[in-house]
Enzyme design. Structure first.
Site, PDB file in Angstrom:
ATOM      1  N   ASP A  21       0.859  -1.174   0.000  1.00  0.00           N
ATOM      2  CA  ASP A  21       0.000   0.000   0.000  1.00  0.00           C
ATOM      3  C   ASP A  21       0.907   1.239   0.000  1.00  0.00           C
ATOM      4  O   ASP A  21       2.115   1.132   0.243  1.00  0.00           O
ATOM      5  CB  ASP A  21      -0.893  -0.034   1.250  1.00  0.00           C
ATOM      6  CG  ASP A  21      -1.710   1.222   1.409  1.00  0.00           C
ATOM      7  OD1 ASP A  21      -2.436   1.578   0.467  1.00  0.00           O
ATOM      8  OD2 ASP A  21      -1.621   1.860   2.470  1.00  0.00           O
ATOM      9  N   ASP A  23      -0.179   5.191   0.993  1.00  0.00           N
ATOM     10  CA  ASP A  23      -0.395   6.171   2.060  1.00  0.00           C
ATOM     11  C   ASP A  23      -0.440   5.501   3.430  1.00  0.00           C
ATOM     12  O   ASP A  23      -1.259   4.614   3.672  1.00  0.00           O
ATOM     13  CB  ASP A  23      -1.708   6.918   1.812  1.00  0.00           C
ATOM     14  CG  ASP A  23      -1.699   7.678   0.502  1.00  0.00           C
ATOM     15  OD1 ASP A  23      -0.975   8.670   0.411  1.00  0.00           O
ATOM     16  OD2 ASP A  23      -2.404   7.256  -0.436  1.00  0.00           O
TER      17      ASP A  23
END
Length: 372
Positions: A21, A23
């Site tokens: 991922d 953020d």
């Protein structure tokens, strides 16, 4: 579930690819953009509800998040109008987003060892490009980069992860996902993948659903997943990208933290670190710093204990100090989580003191350039 609690089951897992991922996992966009919504709402005479923002919308797609904000704050905008107005403000702040501790190390390690690894984010592809364009080498390293606009549904749907595995030519069951949010963990499990979570905030279900929970990417051990181990440790310590902090020192503890320049202390940083402190008349001192976990909130009042190597806490007056952390020894022991006063071991002091005499852990030249 902690990584140490499930090592036996992890070592039986065959992992051929990794999906990351963005953020809150690799990039600290949270600290970089934390005042944007507050500033935006002020233009419409609205006050930010901190309690609401700490519990909602984490990891959601932009469209879903926008619709909720417009509804929650009764804004005279459509979700699309809201997005059009606020996104330029976010783009400006992304310029200041820093890689989270351990992120560059992990990316370089996977790339160096020829392992396929993907970036899969709920952000739109154009926003992903804008965020990582300021991170040297990132775009070139990933096997594939996916945004939520490239699949039918974003997280918690498994579409992003399944498509990432397909593009890398790897069976989904042989992929390891590293995430920071509940929706990301849900998406990984729905895709039948293994998942490690490094939570960005208080989301208890993250650790319950994930195969392993870490407090920092620096705790990640690739060998537990059948991947090549890191080879960058030096005398029982790990050189890290410098973390700069301005703190109020009080009898061995930190009573307040102030951000320095682009630097801040992310929630995803905890464990035992060491480095240097600038302390007025005492000059530059060696320090050992224990940073407690704080996934309940990214509060400036996290429990941070400081050991001045070769000096006792009562030998220094309460004062403002400038810190630069340059090395990492370990994550937190289970008995240290939530503890008020951690007993820092003589062995840890010895490791830190010895390492700080080596050039790998020297005072960074950039420290003086910050004029802190």
């Amino acid at each position: 579930m902690s990584s140490s609690q499930c090592e036996s089951c992890i070592t039986q897992t065959e992992v051929l690819a990794v999906i990351l991922d963005l953020d809150g996992t690799l990039l600290d966009t949270e600290n970089a953009t934390k005042y944007v919504l507050k500033e935006f709402l002020a233009k419409y005479g609205k006050d930010l509800d901190k309690e609401r923002e700490s519990k909602k919308r984490f990891g959601m797609t932009l469209q879903v998040s926008a619709a909720l904000i417009v509804k929650d704050y009764d804004l005279p905008l459509t979700p699309n109008q809201f997005i059009e107005e606020i996104m330029p403000m976010y783009r400006d702040k992304w310029l200041n987003a820093r890689a989270l501790p351990g992120a560059n190390r992990l990316i370089k390690h996977l790339y160096k060892n020829g392992l396929p690894f993907a970036l899969a984010s709920n952000s739109l592809t154009e926003y992903i490009d804008a965020k990582i364009s300021h991170q040297e080498g990132w775009k070139e390293c990933f096997s594939t980069i996916l945004g939520s606009d490239q699949v039918k549904s974003g997280k918690p749907s498994p579409d992003l992860f399944i498509e990432a595995a397909r593009r890398m030519g790897v069976d989904a069951a042989k992929c390891l996902v590293i995430e920071d949010s509940l929706v990301g963990v849900q998406a990984a499990k729905a895709a039948k993948m293994k998942v490690v979570v490094v939570p960005s905030q208080s989301e208890g279900d993250c650790s319950l659903l994930a195969d392993s929970m870490l407090h920092s990417l620096l705790e990640f051990r690739p060998e537990l997943w059948g991947l090549p181990p890191f080879d960058d440790w030096f005398d029982n310590a790990l050189p890290i990208e410098p973390i700069y902090l301005s703190i109020q020192y009080k009898n061995g503890f930190v009573s307040n933290i102030r951000d320095v320049g682009k630097s801040a202390l992310p929630c995803q940083v905890s464990g035992l670190f060491f480095g240097w402190a600038e302390s007025g008349i005492h000059g530059t001192l060696k320090v050992l710093v224990h940073i407690g976990s704080d996934h309940c909130s990214c509060s400036p009042h996290r429990k941070i204990q400081i050991c001045i190597i070769d000096k006792k806490a009562d030998e220094l007056p309460d004062q403002q100090m400038q810190l630069v952390l340059v090395g990492y020894i370990r994550g937190m022991y289970s008995m240290e989580i939530g503890s008020i006063d951690v007993g820092i071991l003589e062995e840890d002091k010895s490791i830190a003191s010895s390492c700080l005499d080596q050039h790998h852990f020297a005072v960074p030249s950039s420290w003086q350039m910050l004029h802190i």
